[in-house]
Design a protein around this motif. Sequence first.
Motif, PDB file in Angstrom:
ATOM      1  N   SER A  57       0.830  -1.209   0.000  1.00 49.60           N
ATOM      2  CA  SER A  57       0.000   0.000   0.000  1.00 49.60           C
ATOM      3  C   SER A  57       0.861   1.254   0.000  1.00 49.60           C
ATOM      4  CB  SER A  57      -0.929   0.009   1.227  1.00 49.60           C
ATOM      5  OG  SER A  57      -1.806  -1.090   1.203  1.00 49.60           O
ATOM      6  N   ARG A  86      -7.966   3.760  -1.803  1.00 51.11           N
ATOM      7  CA  ARG A  86      -9.276   3.792  -2.454  1.00 51.11           C
ATOM      8  C   ARG A  86      -9.724   5.228  -2.715  1.00 51.11           C
ATOM      9  NH1 ARG A  86     -12.520  -0.937   0.959  1.00 51.11           N
ATOM     10  NH2 ARG A  86     -11.572  -2.727  -0.134  1.00 51.11           N
ATOM     11  N   ARG A  87      -9.466   6.083  -1.755  1.00 53.93           N
ATOM     12  CA  ARG A  87      -9.815   7.497  -1.936  1.00 53.93           C
ATOM     13  C   ARG A  87      -8.983   8.120  -3.055  1.00 53.93           C
ATOM     14  NH1 ARG A  87      -8.668  12.143   2.680  1.00 53.93           N
ATOM     15  NH2 ARG A  87      -8.972  13.947   1.330  1.00 53.93           N
ATOM     16  N   LEU A 118      -5.095  -1.454   7.201  1.00 53.44           N
ATOM     17  CA  LEU A 118      -6.472  -0.998   6.968  1.00 53.44           C
ATOM     18  C   LEU A 118      -6.518   0.484   6.574  1.00 53.44           C
ATOM     19  CD1 LEU A 118      -8.296  -2.787   9.929  1.00 53.44           C
ATOM     20  CD2 LEU A 118      -8.557  -3.300   7.494  1.00 53.44           C
ATOM     21  N   LEU A 119      -5.759   1.314   7.262  1.00 56.26           N
ATOM     22  CA  LEU A 119      -5.782   2.754   6.997  1.00 56.26           C
ATOM     23  C   LEU A 119      -5.148   3.087   5.649  1.00 56.26           C
ATOM     24  CD1 LEU A 119      -4.944   4.178  10.545  1.00 56.26           C
ATOM     25  CD2 LEU A 119      -7.168   4.062   9.420  1.00 56.26           C
ATOM     26  N   TYR A 120      -4.060   2.390   5.277  1.00 56.41           N
ATOM     27  CA  TYR A 120      -3.427   2.645   3.977  1.00 56.41           C
ATOM     28  C   TYR A 120      -4.349   2.245   2.827  1.00 56.41           C
ATOM     29  CZ  TYR A 120       1.125   3.519   6.175  1.00 56.41           C
ATOM     30  OH  TYR A 120       2.167   4.041   6.905  1.00 56.41           O
ATOM     31  N   VAL A 121      -5.017   1.106   2.954  1.00 56.19           N
ATOM     32  CA  VAL A 121      -5.946   0.669   1.899  1.00 56.19           C
ATOM     33  C   VAL A 121      -7.083   1.666   1.746  1.00 56.19           C
ATOM     34  CG1 VAL A 121      -7.646  -1.098   1.281  1.00 56.19           C
ATOM     35  CG2 VAL A 121      -5.374  -1.785   2.076  1.00 56.19           C
ATOM     36  N   ARG A 122      -7.558   2.174   2.857  1.00 54.88           N
ATOM     37  CA  ARG A 122      -8.628   3.194   2.801  1.00 54.88           C
ATOM     38  C   ARG A 122      -8.140   4.440   2.061  1.00 54.88           C
ATOM     39  NH1 ARG A 122     -11.340   6.107   8.134  1.00 54.88           N
ATOM     40  NH2 ARG A 122     -12.799   7.442   6.984  1.00 54.88           N
ATOM     41  N   ARG A 123      -6.909   4.854   2.326  1.00 54.48           N
ATOM     42  CA  ARG A 123      -6.351   6.028   1.648  1.00 54.48           C
ATOM     43  C   ARG A 123      -6.208   5.779   0.151  1.00 54.48           C
ATOM     44  NH1 ARG A 123      -5.434  11.591   2.349  1.00 54.48           N
ATOM     45  NH2 ARG A 123      -3.901  12.205   0.779  1.00 54.48           N
TER      46      ARG A 123
END
Length: 455
Positions: A381, A444-445, A437-442
């Motif tokens: 990520s 996607r954005r 989890l936080l890197y994957v969320r970033r």
Amino acid sequence: MLTSFFVKYKEQYNRNLALALPVVLTQLGQILTQVADNLMVGHYGGTDPVPLAAVSFGGAVFFILFIASIGIAMGLTPLIGELYVRGNHRKASELLHNAIFFYVILGFFVSLVQWASIPLMHHMGQPAEIVEMAIPYYKMLLMSMPFIMLFFAFKQFLEGTGNTKVELAVTIVCNIANCLFNWIFIYGHMGSPKMGIEGAGLGTLLARIIGAMLIAGYFIYNVRYRSYLRHFSWRNCSLGKIMQLLHIGLPISAQMFMESSAFVGTSIMMGWFSKEVMSANQITSTLSNSAFMIVLSIGAATTIRVSHCFGRRDTRELVLAAKASYHLVLLWNAIAALFFISLRHIIPQFFTENAEVISITSSLLIFSAFYQLSDGIQNVSVGVLRGIQDVKAIMPIAFVSYWLLNLPVGYLLAFPAGLGPEGLYLGFFFGLSVAALLYVRRIRRSFRRLYNDTI
């Protein structure tokens, strides 16, 4: 369905692996330096765990600023990758000139800071005999920093152009040299005095000097890359270019520093138990780092592929390349976890003859297996975010995951909760999982933003 899935990503796997495999072998070559030091020092110590524990402590203290410096250098790759696919030779050359000057100066500065930090090593809660033995080894390592940074200036530039084979050849030569130097200086062969772990440090220093000279020589004598060094002069130094390098490099450095400091902090806390625990942690960390080098290589290949797609503004190819890297890293980390668990009683015996160290290592390898998948996801990520030059978020995510969660949770589980060294490794699992989890969320954005910009 599985066949169609494979066909869809087959080309992406091939392209990513073509870039990653030389980097994999390079990274494995670099970790083999540590493995060689540990194996040879471990046998030098025999049943005495102190020499191996001293290498663990000295290497851990050195690693903190070492990895932060490497993080700054890694900011060069996505910048060169974008310029390379656009054919902007002039700006790429200017960045290389500034990177060489800035990174080498940074290497000298970091060496001075590391030297000034030596008195602090006596106040980290480690046994006095381990600290005294670790300092000469640590001094040898810190003197290698300017040469490391020169090597990485050229290495990261080559990776930006998609050339990952030269660094492999250089690393192979350096590892052979390191093993030879270790044999000479640790054990006192060929007329050398028996230097013990200080000899391991000297071998590493000499090998890193050779690496810097070889990769610089490649640029000088290769026609294709020699042109990038044309008009090389102090006059080409530009504050604007250095700030451009820092704009990408500093967040990467901060992320790597915070992640690595969690591992270093854990290594220091291991010393609060016993020297046997320190030695066991060193063996487990060496094996975990060896597995992580594959992950790091896939992440580096991801940065190259994504930066090239980003330069062409090919969003569809970019997304496919990123997803292919996730598939590869998850497969590898599952294999590594199974390897650690199934061979946990056998592997430690290659490093030490101490029965207690072998027993502790066997237990720690199980807990090391727990965080392999999370570690792979978070690293790829970060590679994706570096490739699209979206690096602002990685520093705060790393701060929360490693400093606010990993270290405190590990400490609470290890000491107040009484889980011992295994509790510190559960802290890794918790922190790395949150980071993933936080890197994957970033990502996607960021992908949604890139897609909107192209339509």
